[in-house]
Design an enzyme around this catalytic site. Structure first.
Site, short mmCIF file in Angstrom:
data_model
loop_
_atom_site.label_atom_id
_atom_site.label_comp_id
_atom_site.label_asym_id
_atom_site.label_seq_id
_atom_site.Cartn_x
_atom_site.Cartn_y
_atom_site.Cartn_z
CG ASP A 34 -1.89 -1.12 1.26
OD1 ASP A 34 -2.29 -1.57 0.17
OD2 ASP A 34 -2.25 -1.57 2.36
CE LYS A 35 -0.11 8.57 -0.79
NZ LYS A 35 -1.18 9.58 -0.94
#
Length: 362
Positions: free
Chosen positions: A174-175
């Site tokens: 994830d970011k």
């Protein structure tokens, strides 16, 4: 189009439904704010056929699972009305696929973004991704991603094409998760590494800071994980072995109790979207400062103003979910050597952990 990645890999916040290469159908939203991406009209001689099977037959790169997820999210319409994946298509039916944003076709552009390269040879590259860096271009993030950075890094390599899905990132995180990712520099390397992820033979260990202390202190969470039926931006736990979601297994161990939070080691057996975040929330211990899953609120501790200010300061020090992909192990796709890499918890998480160590609220 976004490169299709197997559902059992770690997946960035990419289009959760499907990858296709049909013409864009609409650039204006309907009354519900949805954009039409694909349109099909059934022939007059169409025999009764489930809509998920119909779409698999008519779309490239779209798996039946992704189509079923789209149906669950209300994104598949027949004659203007949402249908489930078991709807049977009839002659002259108009089948459309809608999403909450316009479709975007892009070509990866090389951008000079610094990379923390842990290892590189002619076949693979291992990179330590910082929190805040999106892995792959997608809705709202068409530049400034890890893929753009890789395109720049490989700009003088005539054998590497950043727009070729047969090479590049093998998995995603994830970011706002930091940590290790492996990149394949050749098609054969990607196929070999992809098979290892599919067969669950890779070694992936994460460090998380969660609210409270899981009990027992060591254990395994098993469930299905699928798209939240009420909020498409979230994932949710469903009964293991049921028809909704996919099998997910997380092994965890409390590493250190820090008052009202704990540092936890998580080892992935599978790699579903947001798996650790969802499993920890399901246990009642959301990740510290995980806004999507409720961890950005004070979930344990006192009601004093001093404590509230302390937690706010910790949120400011680590302004993202406290999750780091610390180790990554795999077999080299060419030499057959067992490779194992580790990178320390980054400064934002380590500073936040140190604050909790020094606090004395109990």
């Amino acid at each position: 189009m976004l490169e299709p990645i197997e559902d059992n890999y770690d997946i960035e916040d990419a289009d959760p439904y499907m990858d296709g290469d049909q013409e864009e159908c609409g650039s204006s939203p309907d009354a519900n704010g949805m954009y039409e991406h694909f349109r099909f009209v059934a022939d007059k001689g169409q025999q009764l056929l489930r809509v998920d099977k119909f779409l698999v037959d008519h779309m490239q790169k779209a798996s039946r699972n992704r189509i079923q997820q789209a149906a669950e999210a209300g994104c598949i319409l027949v004659n203007g009305k949402p249908v489930k994946s078991n709807y049977r298509v009839k002659p002259d039916d108009v089948i459309t696929i809608v999403m909450d944003r316009p479709r975007y076709e892009f070509e990866v552009v090389a951008e000079d973004i610094p990379l923390d390269i842990v290892y590189e040879d002619d076949y693979v590259l291992v990179v330590n991704k910082p929190a805040g860096l999106v892995v792959h271009p997608g809705h709202g993030n068409y530049s400034g991603t890890l893929v753009n950075a890789l395109a720049w890094h490989f700009r003088n390599n005539p054998d590497y094409d950043s727009n070729d899905p047969r090479m590049g990132l093998v998995h995603r995180i994830d970011k706002d998760t930091s940590g290790l990712l492996v990149v394949a520099k050749t098609p054969d390397a990607k196929t070999h590494l992809g098979r290892q992820f599919f067969n669950k033979t890779t070694k992936r260990e994460y460090v998380a800071v969660v609210w409270g202390t899981p009990s027992p202190a060591e254990g395994t969470v098993r469930s299905n994980i699928g798209r939240d039926l009420r909020d498409r931006l979230r994932m949710a736990v469903f009964p293991e072995g049921g028809e909704v979601g996919k099998h997910a297994v997380t092994h965890y161990e409390v590493m250190e109790r820090l008052g009202y939070v704990s540092a936890v080691k998580c080892v992935l057996e599978t790699g579903r979207t947001h798996q650790i975040r969802v499993h920890m929330m399901h246990m009642g211990h959301p990740l510290f400062n995980d806004a999507r899953y409720g961890g950005d609120e004070i979930l344990r501790g006192t009601t004093s103003a001093k404590y509230r200010q302390f937690v706010k300061n910790c949120f400011d020090v680590c302004p993202r979910q406290a999750l780091h992909a610390r180790t990554l192990g795999f077999v080299h796709p060419v030499t057959g050597e067992e490779m194992f890499f580790s990178c320390p918890v980054p400064p934002d998480m380590s500073a936040m952990i140190e604050r909790w160590r020094k606090a004395a609220f109990e």
